[in-house]
Write a protein that holds these residues in place. Structure first.
Motif, PDB file in Angstrom:
ATOM      1  N   TRP A 191      49.771  15.664  61.416  1.00 13.61           N
ATOM      2  CA  TRP A 191      50.457  16.895  61.801  1.00 13.61           C
ATOM      3  C   TRP A 191      50.879  17.719  60.586  1.00 13.61           C
ATOM      4  N   PHE A 241      47.889  19.412  59.439  1.00 14.76           N
ATOM      5  CA  PHE A 241      47.501  20.477  60.360  1.00 14.76           C
ATOM      6  C   PHE A 241      48.342  21.736  60.145  1.00 14.76           C
ATOM      7  N   SER A 288      47.667  23.412  56.831  1.00  9.99           N
ATOM      8  CA  SER A 288      46.292  23.834  56.566  1.00  9.99           C
ATOM      9  C   SER A 288      46.128  25.333  56.302  1.00  9.99           C
ATOM     10  N   PRO A 289      46.829  26.234  57.009  1.00  6.34           N
ATOM     11  CA  PRO A 289      46.610  27.655  56.685  1.00  6.34           C
ATOM     12  C   PRO A 289      46.872  27.953  55.211  1.00  6.34           C
ATOM     13  N   TRP A 291      27.430  36.950  31.554  1.00  7.02           N
ATOM     14  CA  TRP A 291      27.195  37.614  32.841  1.00  7.02           C
ATOM     15  C   TRP A 291      27.731  39.033  32.790  1.00  7.02           C
ATOM     16  N   ASN A 292      26.876  40.033  32.998  1.00  5.40           N
ATOM     17  CA  ASN A 292      27.313  41.431  32.943  1.00  5.40           C
ATOM     18  C   ASN A 292      27.531  42.023  34.333  1.00  5.40           C
ATOM     19  N   LEU A 293      27.619  41.193  35.347  1.00  8.08           N
ATOM     20  CA  LEU A 293      27.858  41.603  36.737  1.00  8.08           C
ATOM     21  C   LEU A 293      26.615  42.168  37.414  1.00  8.08           C
ATOM     22  N   LEU A 294      25.746  42.840  36.654  1.00  4.28           N
ATOM     23  CA  LEU A 294      24.622  43.530  37.294  1.00  4.28           C
ATOM     24  C   LEU A 294      23.401  42.625  37.440  1.00  4.28           C
ATOM     25  N   PHE A 322      36.414  43.828  32.721  1.00  4.80           N
ATOM     26  CA  PHE A 322      36.185  44.973  33.604  1.00  4.80           C
ATOM     27  C   PHE A 322      35.770  46.243  32.879  1.00  4.80           C
ATOM     28  N   ASN A 338      32.221  44.510  30.839  1.00  2.47           N
ATOM     29  CA  ASN A 338      31.376  43.690  31.715  1.00  2.47           C
ATOM     30  C   ASN A 338      30.860  42.419  31.043  1.00  2.47           C
ATOM     31  N   ARG A 339      31.736  41.720  30.358  1.00  2.85           N
ATOM     32  CA  ARG A 339      31.331  40.430  29.785  1.00  2.85           C
ATOM     33  C   ARG A 339      32.212  39.353  30.396  1.00  2.85           C
TER      34      ARG A 339
END
Lengths: 409, 294
Positions: free
Chosen positions: B12, B15, B18-19, B43-46, B256, B259-260
């Motif tokens: 219980w 339970f 859990s949310p 990773w440059n997002l694109l 941001f 983009n690295r």
């Protein structure tokens, strides 16, 4: 018993929250369009263009999202990464290059007819490896704005199209002599102004195959020396002397003889309490003017490329789109149809509006690399250090060359 | 039977938890592990991420700009933390007295805490303005030519620290106030009978009994100042930014603006390691000076 039914109810509520809103079957195609250029002043003007397009294409609905430029690319990239790319989106020229290089744009070559009324220079700007990855939407340029009253008070002649920066210096000194709080000229010392003045001096940012920066060449150093000479001669306020007052404001207060600034200021300066006009920017070895351009691209993942391209074309080249832009004093359409701009040329001030189009005879676009923002930030830091007298132009550009070479790898 | 009952109970518990447990896993633990994995990628997002091993950390080691921002953050901490604790202690001692209108002053001291940094930084930018600002005007009245504050990379960081201290005093004050009100009056009465003066009472009763609160306030303000961002982002003029860049600002820029993502993730984990190490040291050291009873 009560507890059991309570649990059942809870489970039902939780499950219900998980069910997505059922996708309704749609008869027409919805095209999602992201833009920054309408935010915040031209949202209604954009809607006028959208309404006209939807009237002509009843099966297409345009769903528009606008964000200010500063937030725009975060919004766009988040959706691109999340696999939720808009069908059509605006890009400025500088960011266009890295988007085209990363294969996220649809090749629009098949959709551009040979007699499309775009300025050839503008169309070329959005090509990459021979493919048309975006359509030119609008452009703007930067000119020499001058306060006629201050020129009259100083008893000197108005700027001409043949001026060089030496002529500007002489005039600036005469105007500066009018009073302690009157400045001769303002021309910011930052990346945008520097690349243009570099071009006026035949200074190249890179070698021919873009493998190395040539930013510390004598031509480039001279360009920067000319720029900073206005601060050193005390005819132009530096950052501290401005102390948070924008140069546009200074011009509007009638305390600035000349301002090198964009044509997007026409509306803001329209009610200035003094007479002003514009002229081509002074040059050095040659003339050079900014060509700031926005383009409209279609996502490579769009499920409706035909309809998306149709919207991109309408937005960039239709008569209604062009006239709405001109009437609203928005950015100018990048199309070569003299009838459309006739109304624009009739508006005053400034009297010399033709200069906007004369500037197009000597356009330069910014040097662009994939790691553009880093290059601009690094260079801006160095340029400001030169402005504040902490670095001399030669050593600043030596450092800039090293930093940019690092970004090219 | 008892064990069975225990398992039944736990079902219980889980339970009903859990949310928020799911939320924690999906929105905290998941991204945390994902960012750890990202440190190994470019990773440059694109386009797709490229595996680069530990290259991001190697580049970071040689990144003078990053270490400069680390140094600015440490300078911030070194000045901010003792100042904010000492000033908050002073204010809370004043506010803990049965003064007329004390509720009003308590509320006023908390106003900066609930104000947004955007508003606060606008106000301080005006105060610090070298031309028409309040501060240099006041300094000029006593014959001092004030610095250019937010326009000068040599002074901008100190301007930001001053604003940061001003904004956070109220927050720590509230902690100290609750600590002070938890001290039993009888200690003071006994001390008075023994003839202890005010300063002696402060030194031998108030400060020792306040150490658990001080410890908590210290940890909180250390973590907060390691993560200093808004004021450094909003306040300095562009030119002065070389002197004020802080670690979180670098992370935001690389993630941001440039983009690295991989590189920014590596920065975040270095910052995390620093906060973690300092907090462990603090917890170890607490035995030496924190008194949970007399």
């Amino acid at each position: 018993m009560l507890r059991k039914s309570l649990v059942t109810l809870l489970v039902v509520v939780m499950l219900a929250a998980l069910v997505p809103a059922s996708a309704l079957a749609q008869d027409s195609v919805t095209i999602r369009f992201y833009n920054f250029s309408s935010d915040p002043d031209h949202v209604e003007d954009l809607q006028t263009i959208i309404d006209a397009f939807e009237a002509e294409n009843p099966n297409i609905t345009i769903e528009v999202s606008s964000a200010p430029f500063a937030d725009y690319f975060t919004l766009l990239e988040a959706d691109l990464v999340g696999g939720d790319a808009p069908d059509v989106f605006e890009l400025n020229f500088e960011s266009f290059v890295s988007y085209a290089a990363n294969d996220v744009l649809l090749d629009l070559t098949p959709y551009v007819s040979g007699d499309a009324p775009y300025y050839p220079r503008a169309l070329e700007a959005f090509q990459s490896d021979g493919a048309q990855y975006a359509l030119p939407e609008s452009f703007s340029t930067v000119l020499l704005f001058f306060n006629k009253d201050l020129f009259d008070q100083a008893g000197i002649d108005y700027p001409t199209a043949e001026w060089t920066w030496d002529d500007a210096m002489t005039a600036a000194q005469a105007i500066r002599a009018l009073g302690d709080d009157v400045w001769g000229i303002y021309s910011p010392i930052q990346f945008w102004e520097f690349y243009k003045k570099a071009a006026q001096n035949n200074c190249a940012f890179f070698n021919a195959d873009m493998t190395e920066s040539t930013l510390n060449s004598p031509e480039c150093v001279t360009a920067l020396e000319t720029m900073v000479s206005f601060v050193n001669e005390d005819v132009m306020p530096d950052q501290t002397e401005l102390a948070g007052v924008a140069n546009e404001e200074l011009f509007l207060q009638g305390k600035l003889g000349m301002d090198v600034i964009g044509i997007w200021q026409f509306a803001a300066f329209a009610d200035a309490p003094f007479a002003w006009d514009i002229q081509l920017e002074p040059g050095a070895a040659q003339k050079a003017h900014h060509f700031f351009a926005n383009g409209v691209a279609v996502s490579a993942d769009s499920e409706h490329p035909e309809e998306a391209a149709a919207w991109a074309q309408f937005l960039t080249s239709s008569e209604i789109a062009a006239t709405v832009r001109i009437d609203a004093g928005w950015e100018l359409p990048a199309i070569d149809v003299p009838e459309y701009v006739a109304a624009y040329l009739e508006q005053t001030p400034p009297d010399n509006r033709e200069a906007v189009f004369e500037a197009l005879e000597s356009p330069v676009t910014p040097p662009v690399i994939e790691r553009q923002t880093e290059m601009q930030d690094d260079l801006n830091q160095l340029l400001t250090a030169v402005e504040m007298g902490e670095l001399d132009p030669q050593s600043a550009l030596d450092t800039a060359k090293e930093q940019i070479d690092g970004l090219l790898q | 039977m008892a064990g069975n009952h225990g398992i039944h109970k736990w079902k219980w518990v889980i339970f009903f938890l859990s949310p928020s447990l799911i939320g924690l896993l999906v929105f905290m633990v998941g991204p945390l592990l994902y960012s750890l994995r990202l440190t190994l990628y470019d990773w440059n997002l694109l386009s797709d991420p490229v595996y680069v091993g530990l290259d991001n950390f190697k580049d970071l080691y040689h990144d003078a700009e990053f270490w400069a921002s680390f140094k600015h953050t440490l300078t911030y901490i070194a000045i901010y933390t003792p100042s904010v604790l000492a000033l908050a202690l002073g204010v809370s001692l004043l506010l803990n007295r049965p003064l007329r209108g004390v509720a009003f002053f308590r509320a006023v001291s908390f106003v900066p805490v609930v104000s947004s940094w955007v508003v606060v930084s606008l106000m301080w930018k005006w105060i610090f303005n070298p031309r028409y600002g309040l501060l240099n005007y006041a300094l000029a009245q006593i014959g001092i030519t004030g610095p250019n504050w937010l326009f000068d990379p040599d002074t901008a960081l100190y301007a930001i620290i001053i604003a940061g201290i001003w904004k956070d005093i109220g927050f720590i004050t509230v902690m100290f106030l609750s600590g002070l009100q938890g001290i039993d009056e009888s200690y003071y009465e006994a001390a008075k009978i023994d003839g202890a003066q005010m300063l002696q009472r402060l030194r031998h009763i108030t400060l020792p009994l306040l150490t658990p609160t001080t410890f908590f306030a210290l940890i909180i303000s250390l973590i907060n100042s390691f993560q200093v961002f808004e004021q450094a982002w909003l306040m300095p003029e562009d030119y002065a930014r070389t002197g004020t860049s802080v670690v979180v600002e670098q992370i935001v820029n690389y993630a941001f603006r440039y983009n690295r993502m991989g590189y920014a993730a590596a920065m975040s984990w270095v910052l995390f390691a620093a906060i973690f190490a300092i907090t462990i040291v603090q917890i170890r050291l607490q035995k030496r000076w924190v008194h949970y009873d007399l």
